[in-house]
Design a protein around this motif. Structure first.
Motif, PDB file in Angstrom:
ATOM      1  N   ARG A 126       3.950   5.017  -2.746  1.00 54.14           N
ATOM      2  CA  ARG A 126       4.249   6.412  -3.098  1.00 54.14           C
ATOM      3  C   ARG A 126       5.246   6.999  -2.108  1.00 54.14           C
ATOM      4  NH1 ARG A 126      -1.427   9.066  -3.271  1.00 54.14           N
ATOM      5  NH2 ARG A 126      -1.500   7.927  -1.305  1.00 54.14           N
ATOM      6  N   CYS A 138       0.835  -1.211   0.000  1.00 58.58           N
ATOM      7  CA  CYS A 138       0.000   0.000   0.000  1.00 58.58           C
ATOM      8  C   CYS A 138       0.871   1.262   0.000  1.00 58.58           C
ATOM      9  CB  CYS A 138      -0.896   0.017   1.240  1.00 58.58           C
ATOM     10  SG  CYS A 138      -2.175  -1.255   1.203  1.00 58.58           S
ATOM     11  N   ILE A 150      10.012   9.120   3.305  1.00 62.07           N
ATOM     12  CA  ILE A 150       8.625   9.033   3.764  1.00 62.07           C
ATOM     13  C   ILE A 150       7.791   8.372   2.669  1.00 62.07           C
ATOM     14  CG2 ILE A 150       6.569  10.309   4.490  1.00 62.07           C
ATOM     15  CD1 ILE A 150       8.359  12.514   5.540  1.00 62.07           C
ATOM     16  N   LEU A 151       7.022   7.365   3.062  1.00 59.74           N
ATOM     17  CA  LEU A 151       6.098   6.697   2.155  1.00 59.74           C
ATOM     18  C   LEU A 151       4.669   6.989   2.611  1.00 59.74           C
ATOM     19  CD1 LEU A 151       7.860   3.190   1.987  1.00 59.74           C
ATOM     20  CD2 LEU A 151       8.268   5.190   0.535  1.00 59.74           C
ATOM     21  N   VAL A 152       3.759   7.091   1.655  1.00 59.97           N
ATOM     22  CA  VAL A 152       2.354   7.368   1.962  1.00 59.97           C
ATOM     23  C   VAL A 152       1.504   6.246   1.378  1.00 59.97           C
ATOM     24  CG1 VAL A 152       0.452   9.002   1.590  1.00 59.97           C
ATOM     25  CG2 VAL A 152       2.774   9.858   1.947  1.00 59.97           C
ATOM     26  N   ASP A 153       0.492   5.808   2.119  1.00 57.89           N
ATOM     27  CA  ASP A 153      -0.282   4.656   1.654  1.00 57.89           C
ATOM     28  C   ASP A 153      -1.380   5.056   0.661  1.00 57.89           C
ATOM     29  OD1 ASP A 153      -2.348   5.665   3.226  1.00 57.89           O
ATOM     30  OD2 ASP A 153      -2.948   3.698   3.916  1.00 57.89           O
ATOM     31  N   CYS A 154      -2.031   4.049   0.116  1.00 57.12           N
ATOM     32  CA  CYS A 154      -3.032   4.213  -0.946  1.00 57.12           C
ATOM     33  C   CYS A 154      -4.226   5.064  -0.546  1.00 57.12           C
ATOM     34  CB  CYS A 154      -3.511   2.836  -1.394  1.00 57.12           C
ATOM     35  SG  CYS A 154      -4.015   1.772  -0.011  1.00 57.12           S
ATOM     36  N   ASP A 155      -4.519   5.125   0.767  1.00 56.24           N
ATOM     37  CA  ASP A 155      -5.683   5.880   1.236  1.00 56.24           C
ATOM     38  C   ASP A 155      -5.312   7.225   1.864  1.00 56.24           C
ATOM     39  OD1 ASP A 155      -7.523   3.885   0.543  1.00 56.24           O
ATOM     40  OD2 ASP A 155      -7.172   2.814   2.421  1.00 56.24           O
ATOM     41  N   ASP A 156      -4.046   7.582   1.819  1.00 55.38           N
ATOM     42  CA  ASP A 156      -3.562   8.842   2.431  1.00 55.38           C
ATOM     43  C   ASP A 156      -3.845   8.905   3.927  1.00 55.38           C
ATOM     44  OD1 ASP A 156      -2.718   9.908  -0.084  1.00 55.38           O
ATOM     45  OD2 ASP A 156      -4.786  10.488  -0.520  1.00 55.38           O
ATOM     46  N   ASP A 157      -3.951   7.737   4.574  1.00 51.58           N
ATOM     47  CA  ASP A 157      -4.251   7.786   6.004  1.00 51.58           C
ATOM     48  C   ASP A 157      -3.263   7.012   6.871  1.00 51.58           C
ATOM     49  OD1 ASP A 157      -5.000   5.221   5.466  1.00 51.58           O
ATOM     50  OD2 ASP A 157      -7.106   5.464   6.018  1.00 51.58           O
ATOM     51  N   THR A 158      -2.114   6.675   6.304  1.00 54.51           N
ATOM     52  CA  THR A 158      -1.011   6.083   7.070  1.00 54.51           C
ATOM     53  C   THR A 158       0.291   6.440   6.363  1.00 54.51           C
ATOM     54  OG1 THR A 158      -2.422   4.176   7.593  1.00 54.51           O
ATOM     55  CG2 THR A 158      -0.092   3.956   8.106  1.00 54.51           C
ATOM     56  N   VAL A 159       1.338   6.698   7.141  1.00 61.46           N
ATOM     57  CA  VAL A 159       2.644   6.966   6.537  1.00 61.46           C
ATOM     58  C   VAL A 159       3.698   6.048   7.146  1.00 61.46           C
ATOM     59  CG1 VAL A 159       2.127   9.394   6.024  1.00 61.46           C
ATOM     60  CG2 VAL A 159       3.224   8.802   8.198  1.00 61.46           C
ATOM     61  N   VAL A 160       4.776   5.858   6.380  1.00 69.45           N
ATOM     62  CA  VAL A 160       5.971   5.191   6.905  1.00 69.45           C
ATOM     63  C   VAL A 160       7.085   6.223   6.950  1.00 69.45           C
ATOM     64  CG1 VAL A 160       7.776   3.480   6.436  1.00 69.45           C
ATOM     65  CG2 VAL A 160       5.384   2.870   6.072  1.00 69.45           C
TER      66      VAL A 160
END
Lengths: 127, 127
Positions: free
Chosen positions: A103, A100, B72-82
């Motif tokens: 990006r 997921c 920084i990574l962002v998930d498919c729903d824009d509601d979690t980051v790494v």
């Protein structure tokens, strides 16, 4: 049964970080409640609580892309877990991407990395 | 500025998964709001929103163990980051362990792995 601190959040859900057991890549994050936690321990397949459908969710129940549990880690506060999994079908994300987190933040913008491994409309059906 | 979906949760917080940028080990999970997100992008040091203290939290403000952002990574729903970070001082956990996830599920029990890298009472002061 290991007791997690589901009471910490008002909705009784805590996050599960899902990591590829061999590469260490983070594949997704989903939420678990007591029922999903028990089902995961019982079956060795990752179960979550779907916030959008408000029901127990066996990951892969539609796509066949189940997650076989290899290892489970629990954090210092008993309110987050890491599932180290073997991702059947390679892709964890409903977009068809492996992770997921496909990006990356580059100079203030999001840059897509990699390409989908499957066509979501074929796996989940057209809506 | 990249817009994340802070409105998805009732408290305006979304999870940030913190991963060691070189080993891939998950070090901790914490929560961010818009302010913490902006401060992290602005400074290159991980900022969170402390749920217990209800305030902006520069990780390492007490211990000196700040987290330098590498990716920084962002998930498919824009509601979690790494956040992929370099953990200064080696240990991310307030217990002194390198990772908050220092316990593994073994045959239905939690087994502690590794030993603390610092004494919390020395770093945070006795209470």
């Amino acid at each position: 049964m290991i007791e997690l601190n589901f009471g910490k959040s008002s909705d009784g859900l805590i996050p599960a970080i899902v990591q590829d057991h061999s590469t260490g890549d983070v594949l997704m994050l989903a939420y678990i409640n007591k029922l999903a936690w028990e089902k995961t321990l019982e079956t060795g397949k990752a179960h979550y609580w779907s916030r959008s459908r408000n029901k127990l969710w066996l990951k892969g129940e539609s796509s066949g892309n189940v997650q076989m549990i290899h290892d489970i880690l629990v954090d210092c506060d008993d309110d987050t877990v890491v599932y180290k999994v073997e991702q059947i079908g390679d892709a964890a994300c409903h977009t068809g991407h492996r992770s997921c987190f496909y990006r990356r933040v580059i100079e203030g913008n999001l840059q897509v990395e990699g390409t989908p491994l499957f066509d979501p409309s074929e796996v989940y059906g057209k809506k």
